[in-house]
Design a protein around this motif. Structure first.
Motif, mmCIF file in Angstrom:
data_model
loop_
_atom_site.group_PDB
_atom_site.id
_atom_site.type_symbol
_atom_site.label_atom_id
_atom_site.label_comp_id
_atom_site.label_asym_id
_atom_site.label_seq_id
_atom_site.Cartn_x
_atom_site.Cartn_y
_atom_site.Cartn_z
ATOM 1 N N THR A 139 0.844 -0.990 0.204
ATOM 2 C CA THR A 139 -0.072 0.047 -0.047
ATOM 3 C C THR A 139 0.762 1.297 -0.144
ATOM 4 O O THR A 139 0.770 2.236 -0.679
ATOM 5 N N GLN A 140 1.761 1.043 0.911
ATOM 6 C CA GLN A 140 2.763 2.224 1.045
ATOM 7 C C GLN A 140 3.519 2.779 -0.423
ATOM 8 O O GLN A 140 3.675 3.554 -0.856
ATOM 9 N N ALA A 141 3.939 1.407 -0.881
ATOM 10 C CA ALA A 141 4.675 1.460 -2.140
ATOM 11 C C ALA A 141 3.769 2.013 -3.062
ATOM 12 O O ALA A 141 3.990 3.003 -4.097
ATOM 13 N N SER A 142 2.639 1.527 -3.302
ATOM 14 C CA SER A 142 1.495 2.271 -4.218
ATOM 15 C C SER A 142 1.148 3.539 -4.069
ATOM 16 O O SER A 142 1.041 4.516 -5.128
ATOM 17 N N ALA A 143 1.177 3.954 -2.700
ATOM 18 C CA ALA A 143 1.006 5.598 -2.440
ATOM 19 C C ALA A 143 2.395 6.417 -2.973
ATOM 20 O O ALA A 143 1.914 7.512 -3.359
ATOM 21 N N GLU A 144 3.195 5.768 -2.759
ATOM 22 C CA GLU A 144 4.483 6.585 -3.122
ATOM 23 C C GLU A 144 4.709 6.406 -4.435
ATOM 24 O O GLU A 144 5.026 7.498 -5.318
ATOM 25 N N ALA A 148 4.849 9.638 -6.514
ATOM 26 C CA ALA A 148 5.711 9.907 -7.837
ATOM 27 C C ALA A 148 5.161 10.033 -9.176
ATOM 28 O O ALA A 148 5.708 11.055 -9.935
ATOM 29 N N ALA A 149 4.018 9.217 -9.454
ATOM 30 C CA ALA A 149 3.427 9.620 -10.629
ATOM 31 C C ALA A 149 2.770 11.127 -10.692
ATOM 32 O O ALA A 149 3.007 11.813 -11.710
ATOM 33 N N ALA A 150 2.189 11.618 -9.670
ATOM 34 C CA ALA A 150 1.674 12.803 -9.465
ATOM 35 C C ALA A 150 2.839 14.015 -9.815
ATOM 36 O O ALA A 150 2.890 14.985 -10.401
ATOM 37 N N ARG A 151 4.006 13.763 -9.039
ATOM 38 C CA ARG A 151 5.323 14.453 -9.239
ATOM 39 C C ARG A 151 5.884 14.571 -10.641
ATOM 40 O O ARG A 151 5.956 15.676 -11.199
ATOM 41 N N ASN A 152 5.693 13.259 -11.269
ATOM 42 C CA ASN A 152 6.233 13.275 -12.756
ATOM 43 C C ASN A 152 5.254 13.845 -13.561
ATOM 44 O O ASN A 152 5.623 14.612 -14.546
ATOM 45 N N GLN A 153 4.032 13.737 -13.266
ATOM 46 C CA GLN A 153 2.919 14.539 -13.895
ATOM 47 C C GLN A 153 3.228 15.814 -13.998
ATOM 48 O O GLN A 153 3.162 16.646 -15.209
#
Length: 393
Positions: A188-193, A197-202
């Protein structure tokens, strides 16, 4: 052939009657080949040597007093050696199915004995150890009845309704569940991270896209500005290139013209001047040689002429003395001295003429001197004195 019997590859043929077998056995054993058996006096039976199976399901009590139902499968067969065949034939030849029943009972007893010395944890976690110990303890007893065991497999262990095995597995289940929960939390933590990260990448992608778009717009504006100025600049550059090309063309034309003038005027003029110089030098040399030859010829001719005229000169000089008042003081000697003087005077005149010719005067001057000294010439002046007396001492 009547009376000839052959056992199958997985059988042993037992022939009773007649003489006894090896080791005092009540029958003879034949394997792998046939044998003639008299039909009346001998009796033939066959013992299987194939693999057999026995299943055991026995309730055993462990060292801890906990009842366990253990199910095992035994794979066995009659031994291949003569003694095992004889032992098994004496025990199971009439009812060969009893081999499985007896083997199961033997292993059940050994299984109860060995499980009674072990704990549930050992039985559950060390099944191979249990099987090995059962095989080792039953080997001697099975050998006595002519049987060998190939394998023993513990299929199941059941504690019934006690729930001991399940309770024993509870810590492991809890640990597994805990590990599963930890893994789930990590996932779950990895998914949240990953989502962060996807949001930051976006966001970074959007920012880089905006930067690239701004750079693209700036490049487009600059290109448009350059395009607006490209016409006049291109025309000016073109005119400049045309002027440069014309200048270079004029310079090359001037160089070609200069080379043409040199080839058409300068080189022929230099060649003509050289030709004239060579001709002048040759002409001067020719004149010098001719002058030298003429001078040499004139000198030789003049010398001969003077030599030829020398007697005349002396004669004229002597003739001039004939009308002169000469007093001879010494007689014959005086006359000799006068003659010698006349000859000496003629030689002096000849030598003077030669010297004048040797000083570089022309042929005409030499000829004039020669004519003046020639008595036969109208301009000749002989060396005599008509007016006064000559005294010869």
């Amino acid at each position: 052939m009547f009376g000839y019997r052959v056992p199958a590859p997985d059988e042993a043929m037992l022939i009773s009657g007649g003489r006894r077998g090896l080791g005092g056995a009540p029958f003879r054993v034949v394997t792998g080949h046939g044998k003639f058996v008299p039909p009346v006096f001998r009796k033939t039976r066959f013992l299987t040597l194939a693999m057999c199976e026995a299943e055991v399901s026995e309730t055993c009590v462990t060292k801890q007093g906990i009842a366990l139902t253990v199910t095992a499968v035994i794979a066995f067969k009659v031994g291949n050696d003569h003694e095992s065949i004889v032992n098994a034939g004496q025990r199971f030849l009439s009812d060969q199915d009893q081999m499985s029943v007896l083997t199961g009972r033997i292993f059940a007893g050994h299984l109860r004995s060995i499980i009674g010395s072990m704990t549930v944890e050992e039985i559950v976690t060390e099944r191979q150890k249990l099987a090995t110990e059962v095989l080792e303890t039953s080997k001697t007893e099975m050998g006595k009845i002519g049987l060998t065991v190939d394998s023993l497999q513990i299929q199941s262990i059941d504690d019934g309704a006690t729930g001991y095995i399940e309770a024993m597995s509870a810590p492991h289940k809890a640990a597994i569940q805990r590990q599963a929960q930890i893994a789930q939390a990590q996932a779950t933590q990895a998914s949240a991270e990953a989502q962060q990260a996807a949001a930051r990448n976006q966001a970074e992608y959007a920012r880089q896209t905006a930067v690239v778009q701004a750079q693209y717009n700036a490049e487009v504006d600059r290109a448009q500005a350059q395009s607006a100025q490209a016409g006049p600049l291109a025309q000016a550059h073109a005119q400049q290139e045309v002027l440069a090309a014309q200048t270079e063309l004029a310079l090359r034309a001037a160089e070609l013209r200069q080379q043409q003038l040199v080839a058409e005027i300068v080189k022929p003029a230099e060649a003509e001047a050289e030709r004239i110089r060579v001709l002048a030098v040759a002409e001067a040399e020719r004149m010098r040689i001719q002058a030298a030859a003429a001078a040499s010829h004139d000198r030789v001719a003049l010398d001969r002429m003077l030599i030829d005229q020398l007697p005349l000169i002396v004669k004229e000089a002597a003739g001039g003395l004939s009308g002169a008042n000469v007093n001879v003081l010494n007689g014959a000697d005086g006359l000799s001295e006068i003659a010698a003087g006349l000859v000496s005077q003629g030689l002096t005149i000849l030598d003077s003429v030669r010297k004048n010719l040797g000083n570089g005067e022309g042929a005409e001057a030499r000829a004039e001197v020669a004519l003046r000294n020639d008595p036969g010439s109208p301009n000749g002046r002989p060396g005599k004195s008509a007016d006064g007396p000559i005294d010869i001492q």
